[in-house]
Design an enzyme around this catalytic site. Structure first.
Site, mmCIF file in Angstrom:
data_model
loop_
_atom_site.group_PDB
_atom_site.id
_atom_site.type_symbol
_atom_site.label_atom_id
_atom_site.label_comp_id
_atom_site.label_asym_id
_atom_site.label_seq_id
_atom_site.Cartn_x
_atom_site.Cartn_y
_atom_site.Cartn_z
ATOM 1 N N SER A 147 3.792 -11.181 -11.384
ATOM 2 C CA SER A 147 2.824 -10.891 -12.922
ATOM 3 C C SER A 147 2.374 -11.878 -14.328
ATOM 4 O O SER A 147 4.216 -13.075 -13.847
ATOM 5 C CB SER A 147 3.011 -9.310 -13.055
ATOM 6 O OG SER A 147 1.945 -9.694 -13.967
ATOM 7 N N TYR A 159 6.182 -1.845 -17.126
ATOM 8 C CA TYR A 159 5.352 -2.557 -16.204
ATOM 9 C C TYR A 159 5.651 -3.684 -16.662
ATOM 10 O O TYR A 159 6.629 -4.979 -15.499
ATOM 11 C CB TYR A 159 3.990 -2.690 -16.147
ATOM 12 C CG TYR A 159 3.034 -3.079 -15.136
ATOM 13 C CD1 TYR A 159 3.096 -3.228 -14.007
ATOM 14 C CD2 TYR A 159 2.049 -4.704 -15.619
ATOM 15 C CE1 TYR A 159 2.708 -3.860 -12.767
ATOM 16 C CE2 TYR A 159 2.533 -5.364 -14.288
ATOM 17 C CZ TYR A 159 1.997 -5.127 -13.577
ATOM 18 O OH TYR A 159 1.358 -6.120 -12.138
HETATM 19 N N1 LIG Z 1 -4.314 -6.461 -10.267
HETATM 20 C C1 LIG Z 1 -3.866 -7.325 -11.150
HETATM 21 O O1 LIG Z 1 -4.714 -7.240 -12.471
HETATM 22 C C2 LIG Z 1 -2.335 -7.796 -11.269
HETATM 23 C C3 LIG Z 1 -1.889 -8.705 -12.351
HETATM 24 C C4 LIG Z 1 -0.521 -9.104 -11.942
HETATM 25 C C5 LIG Z 1 0.463 -8.552 -10.362
HETATM 26 N N2 LIG Z 1 -0.425 -7.570 -9.593
HETATM 27 C C6 LIG Z 1 0.498 -6.975 -8.471
HETATM 28 O O2 LIG Z 1 -0.285 -6.670 -7.037
HETATM 29 C C7 LIG Z 1 0.028 -5.719 -6.479
HETATM 30 C C8 LIG Z 1 -0.644 -5.587 -5.413
HETATM 31 O O3 LIG Z 1 -1.377 -4.657 -6.560
HETATM 32 P P1 LIG Z 1 -3.211 -5.053 -6.731
HETATM 33 O O4 LIG Z 1 -4.113 -5.058 -7.958
HETATM 34 O O5 LIG Z 1 -3.526 -4.786 -5.270
HETATM 35 O O6 LIG Z 1 -3.611 -3.530 -6.700
HETATM 36 P P2 LIG Z 1 -4.127 -1.626 -5.715
HETATM 37 O O7 LIG Z 1 -5.266 -2.277 -4.739
HETATM 38 O O8 LIG Z 1 -4.035 -0.926 -6.243
HETATM 39 O O9 LIG Z 1 -3.177 -2.315 -4.311
HETATM 40 C C9 LIG Z 1 -1.448 -1.316 -4.404
HETATM 41 C C10 LIG Z 1 -0.876 -1.513 -2.838
HETATM 42 O O10 LIG Z 1 0.818 -1.111 -3.174
HETATM 43 C C11 LIG Z 1 0.527 -0.145 -2.650
HETATM 44 N N3 LIG Z 1 1.534 1.252 -2.984
HETATM 45 C C12 LIG Z 1 2.031 1.369 -3.957
HETATM 46 N N4 LIG Z 1 2.751 2.864 -4.083
HETATM 47 C C13 LIG Z 1 3.924 2.226 -2.825
HETATM 48 C C14 LIG Z 1 4.463 3.020 -2.443
HETATM 49 N N5 LIG Z 1 5.541 3.122 -2.817
HETATM 50 N N6 LIG Z 1 5.045 2.330 -1.125
HETATM 51 C C15 LIG Z 1 3.894 1.396 -0.459
HETATM 52 N N7 LIG Z 1 3.252 1.449 -1.258
HETATM 53 C C16 LIG Z 1 2.631 1.299 -2.536
HETATM 54 C C17 LIG Z 1 -0.402 0.719 -2.060
HETATM 55 O O11 LIG Z 1 -0.689 1.819 -1.044
HETATM 56 P P3 LIG Z 1 -0.646 3.408 -1.348
HETATM 57 O O12 LIG Z 1 -1.202 3.465 -2.249
HETATM 58 O O13 LIG Z 1 -1.596 2.735 0.344
HETATM 59 O O14 LIG Z 1 0.368 3.063 -0.114
HETATM 60 C C18 LIG Z 1 -1.622 -0.445 -2.455
HETATM 61 O O15 LIG Z 1 -1.473 -0.913 -0.898
HETATM 62 C C19 LIG Z 1 0.969 -4.866 -7.644
HETATM 63 O O16 LIG Z 1 2.195 -5.486 -7.291
HETATM 64 C C20 LIG Z 1 0.516 -5.372 -9.042
HETATM 65 O O17 LIG Z 1 1.651 -5.134 -9.757
HETATM 66 C C21 LIG Z 1 -1.513 -6.891 -9.932
#
Ligand SMILES: NC(=O)c1ccc[n+]([C@@H]2O[C@H](COP(=O)([O-])OP(=O)(O)OC[C@H]3O[C@@H](n4cnc5c(N)ncnc54)[C@H](OP(=O)(O)O)[C@@H]3O)[C@@H](O)[C@H]2O)c1
Length: 238
Positions: A147, A159
């Site tokens: 991130s 985080y």
């Molecule tokens: N959105 C942002 O602004 C942003 C910015 C920087 C980095 N990120 C990173 O991008 C990545 C994806 O996030 P996103 O933004 O796409 O959010 P999201 O739509 O909430 O997706 C998160 C994913 O992680 C999975 N997950 C969570 N806990 C898990 C576990 N214990 N085992 C397996 N899967 C798990 C969830 O699936 P289930 O709940 O079905 O398990 C979901 O598919 C994350 O690492 C996040 O920190 C996001």
């Protein structure tokens, strides 16, 4: 078969494993990978959403849904075994599962911290551990979602601490795998409009903006290792 036909057959066989594929960046990457003719392995805990996505992305010939809680080593091993039984290889593995929490060291609960560290850090490390043997066989590509918060500390953000660990993990893996032919890429998104946020942000990136960055990294020729991609929305200051 002409060499051109053989090359395109190889491209069509490539396998892309993604954790956190049930939503947001992971699901968008799966859609992009499918469009670029990869077979996909979709891992997360929400099996119904994974099943629906697998159906959308070509069904059992092209897509495999695997229930995996990334904090469980047995689940991660099962995920890799299922991918290899179904498709015989893994060419790219994207350790992407993760979630955030409120800023302020007194704001979040210790239990939520524990889940976050286990998912974002330990879970990503387990995905590396589980996939490295297959990636070494395929001279494949390992990607991790860090991130912007993994590049600069945010006030009171546990985080941000977890994502600094992921940034270090990417560089540690790159050095560890040097000489193996495996490439390692850290994806560092800025604010992206996904269910990551309870209150969805405005002026943010879309999940597909990050998916395109992922596909850029994996579409380079074998001698090019894109180590980090940091992407912010044009309007994000910090
Ligand atoms: N959105 C942002 O602004 C942003 C910015 C920087 C980095 N990120 C990173 O991008 C990545 C994806 O996030 P996103 O933004 O796409 O959010 P999201 O739509 O909430 O997706 C998160 C994913 O992680 C999975 N997950 C969570 N806990 C898990 C576990 N214990 N085992 C397996 N899967 C798990 C969830 O699936 P289930 O709940 O079905 O398990 C979901 O598919 C994350 O690492 C996040 O920190 C996001």
């Amino acid at each position: 078969m002409s060499s051109q036909t053989a090359a395109s057959a190889d491209r069509t066989d490539r396998v892309f494993l993604i954790t956190g594929a049930s939503s947001g960046i992971g699901a968008a990457t799966a859609r992009r990978a499918y469009a670029d003719r990869w077979r996909v392995v979709l891992a997360a805990r929400s099996h119904e959403r994974l099943d629906a996505l697998a159906e959308e992305l070509g069904g059992s010939e092209r897509a495999l849904a695997v229930r995996c809680d990334v904090t469980e080593w047995e689940d991660q091993q099962r995920m890799v075994d299922a991918a290899l039984s179904a498709f015989g290889q893994i060419d790219a593995a994207f350790a992407n599962a993760g979630f955030g929490g409120p800023r302020g060291f007194l704001k979040d609960t210790p239990e939520h911290w524990r889940e976050m560290v286990l998912t974002n850090v330990y879970g990503a490390a387990l995905t590396l551990r589980a996939t490295i043997p297959a990636l070494t066989d395929s001279r494949g590509h390992l990607l991790l979602t860090s991130s912007v918060a993994g590049r600069r500390a945010l006030p009171g953000s546990m985080y941000s601490c977890t994502k600094h660990a992921v940034t270090a993990m990417g560089e540690a893996a790159r050095q560890d795998l040097n000489g193996s032919g495996v490439r390692v890429t850290l994806i560092e998104p800025g604010m992206t409009d996904t269910p990551f946020f309870e209150n969805r942000p405005t002026g943010a990136l879309q999940d597909d903006d990050i998916a395109r960055a992922v596909m850029y990294a994996v579409s380079q020729p074998p001698h090019v290792d894109v180590n980090e991609i940091l992407v912010r929305p044009t309007s994000q200051l910090g």
